[in-house]
Design a protein around this motif. Structure first.
Motif, mmCIF file in Angstrom:
data_model
loop_
_atom_site.group_PDB
_atom_site.id
_atom_site.type_symbol
_atom_site.label_atom_id
_atom_site.label_comp_id
_atom_site.label_asym_id
_atom_site.label_seq_id
_atom_site.Cartn_x
_atom_site.Cartn_y
_atom_site.Cartn_z
ATOM 1 N N ARG A 39 -22.093 -6.128 14.947
ATOM 2 C CA ARG A 39 -22.598 -7.435 14.521
ATOM 3 C C ARG A 39 -22.140 -8.476 15.524
ATOM 4 N N LYS A 40 -22.969 -9.472 15.736
ATOM 5 C CA LYS A 40 -22.570 -10.583 16.596
ATOM 6 C C LYS A 40 -21.675 -11.564 15.846
ATOM 7 N N GLY A 41 -21.858 -11.667 14.559
ATOM 8 C CA GLY A 41 -21.084 -12.585 13.726
ATOM 9 C C GLY A 41 -21.392 -12.290 12.280
ATOM 10 N N ALA A 42 -21.142 -13.247 11.438
ATOM 11 C CA ALA A 42 -21.433 -13.063 10.016
ATOM 12 C C ALA A 42 -22.945 -12.973 9.812
ATOM 13 N N HIS A 43 -23.355 -12.044 8.966
ATOM 14 C CA HIS A 43 -24.780 -11.903 8.680
ATOM 15 C C HIS A 43 -25.236 -12.983 7.706
ATOM 16 N N VAL A 44 -26.454 -13.402 7.877
ATOM 17 C CA VAL A 44 -27.056 -14.351 6.955
ATOM 18 C C VAL A 44 -27.574 -13.602 5.742
ATOM 19 N N LYS A 45 -27.840 -14.330 4.667
ATOM 20 C CA LYS A 45 -28.245 -13.722 3.404
ATOM 21 C C LYS A 45 -29.411 -12.747 3.562
ATOM 22 N N ASP A 46 -30.476 -13.145 4.252
ATOM 23 C CA ASP A 46 -31.660 -12.303 4.385
ATOM 24 C C ASP A 46 -31.515 -11.227 5.459
ATOM 25 N N PRO A 97 -36.908 10.798 16.034
ATOM 26 C CA PRO A 97 -37.637 9.693 15.425
ATOM 27 C C PRO A 97 -38.643 9.058 16.373
ATOM 28 N N GLY A 98 -39.674 8.465 15.760
ATOM 29 C CA GLY A 98 -40.595 7.626 16.517
ATOM 30 C C GLY A 98 -39.992 6.229 16.559
ATOM 31 N N PHE A 99 -40.300 5.444 15.584
ATOM 32 C CA PHE A 99 -39.788 4.088 15.431
ATOM 33 C C PHE A 99 -38.372 4.161 14.865
ATOM 34 N N PHE A 100 -37.437 3.328 15.388
ATOM 35 C CA PHE A 100 -36.047 3.394 14.937
ATOM 36 C C PHE A 100 -35.441 1.988 14.843
ATOM 37 N N PRO A 101 -35.613 1.324 13.699
ATOM 38 C CA PRO A 101 -34.986 0.018 13.514
ATOM 39 C C PRO A 101 -33.626 0.126 12.815
ATOM 40 N N ILE A 102 -32.845 -0.935 12.945
ATOM 41 C CA ILE A 102 -31.630 -1.119 12.162
ATOM 42 C C ILE A 102 -31.788 -2.407 11.384
ATOM 43 N N TRP A 103 -31.036 -2.544 10.305
ATOM 44 C CA TRP A 103 -31.167 -3.720 9.454
ATOM 45 C C TRP A 103 -29.849 -3.966 8.738
ATOM 46 N N GLY A 104 -29.473 -5.201 8.590
ATOM 47 C CA GLY A 104 -28.264 -5.526 7.843
ATOM 48 C C GLY A 104 -28.344 -6.924 7.283
ATOM 49 N N ALA A 135 -33.828 -5.481 22.384
ATOM 50 C CA ALA A 135 -34.104 -6.822 22.903
ATOM 51 C C ALA A 135 -32.983 -7.770 22.480
ATOM 52 N N GLU A 136 -32.819 -8.825 23.245
ATOM 53 C CA GLU A 136 -31.867 -9.870 22.863
ATOM 54 C C GLU A 136 -32.225 -10.331 21.457
ATOM 55 N N ASN A 137 -31.209 -10.503 20.618
ATOM 56 C CA ASN A 137 -31.455 -10.845 19.219
ATOM 57 C C ASN A 137 -30.248 -11.585 18.662
ATOM 58 N N PHE A 144 -27.687 2.733 2.636
ATOM 59 C CA PHE A 144 -27.018 1.433 2.599
ATOM 60 C C PHE A 144 -25.521 1.658 2.766
ATOM 61 N N TYR A 145 -24.961 1.125 3.844
ATOM 62 C CA TYR A 145 -23.535 1.252 4.125
ATOM 63 C C TYR A 145 -22.862 -0.105 3.983
ATOM 64 N N PRO A 146 -21.588 -0.101 3.556
ATOM 65 C CA PRO A 146 -20.850 -1.368 3.551
ATOM 66 C C PRO A 146 -20.601 -1.805 4.990
ATOM 67 N N GLN A 147 -20.448 -3.093 5.192
ATOM 68 C CA GLN A 147 -20.217 -3.615 6.540
ATOM 69 C C GLN A 147 -18.715 -3.614 6.836
ATOM 70 N N PRO A 148 -18.282 -2.863 7.846
ATOM 71 C CA PRO A 148 -16.867 -2.858 8.204
ATOM 72 C C PRO A 148 -16.407 -4.240 8.669
ATOM 73 N N ALA A 149 -15.171 -4.567 8.395
ATOM 74 C CA ALA A 149 -14.626 -5.889 8.745
ATOM 75 C C ALA A 149 -14.634 -6.138 10.254
ATOM 76 N N ASN A 150 -14.468 -5.082 11.067
ATOM 77 C CA ASN A 150 -14.419 -5.278 12.525
ATOM 78 C C ASN A 150 -15.795 -5.457 13.163
ATOM 79 N N GLY A 151 -16.872 -5.329 12.368
ATOM 80 C CA GLY A 151 -18.219 -5.556 12.889
ATOM 81 C C GLY A 151 -18.857 -4.369 13.578
ATOM 82 N N GLU A 152 -18.095 -3.261 13.810
ATOM 83 C CA GLU A 152 -18.673 -2.080 14.439
ATOM 84 C C GLU A 152 -19.554 -1.350 13.433
ATOM 85 N N LEU A 153 -20.752 -0.952 13.865
ATOM 86 C CA LEU A 153 -21.710 -0.338 12.949
ATOM 87 C C LEU A 153 -22.009 1.108 13.310
#
Length: 150
Positions: free
Chosen positions: A73-80, A114-121, A58-60, A39-48
């Protein structure tokens, strides 16, 4: 199923090394699915993150790839939060550069492809999760790990 699992975490200067060793002591093949979940903090500039393996996603609604190769990040993350699988063509262990607001960059190097490689925030944290998928035959041992350099 029967197994022996050993996990070692060491710190040397500015490197945290996590290593695991699993021995199948049973009589059946042992399926293994493991992944780190930092778990990493989210940088203010949105770069991950930026990684050494070619990938697509895929488009998301949550993430985009900037011209300099960082997933942002595209913008502010939602709670979930947003969960997004990356389709990759890695042929060697991953090297992931994670932006960090206090450290600048944390570089993680896996010992496996890795086989499967997701990201999550979500609104507070970000995580990358390169899955190790393996089958360990009776009497066999599998070792893997990750180095975190900061």
């Amino acid at each position: 199923w029967s197994l022996t699992l050993r996990r070692t975490v060491t710190l040397y200067e500015r490197c945290v090394r996590t290593q695991a060793q699993l021995t199948n002591t049973g009589q059946m093949d042992l399926p293994l699915r493991w992944f780190p979940h930092p778990f990493y903090p989210q940088p203010a500039n949105g770069e991950l993150i930026k990684q050494n393996a070619p990938f697509t996603m895929a488009e998301n609604p949550g993430y985009l790839v900037a011209e300099h190769g960082f997933i942002c990040r595209k913008g502010a993350h939602v709670k979930d939060g947003y969960f997004q699988p990356l389709e990759h063509t890695a042929s060697a262990p991953l090297v992931i550069q994670q932006r960090h607001p206090q450290l600048g960059l944390v570089t993680a190097t896996t010992s496996y492809i890795p086989g499967f490689f997701p990201i999550w925030g979500n609104a507070n944290t970000f995580s990358w999760e390169p899955f190790l998928d393996a089958t360990i035959e009776p009497g066999q041992t599998l070792e893997w790990g990750i180095d975190y350099d900061f």
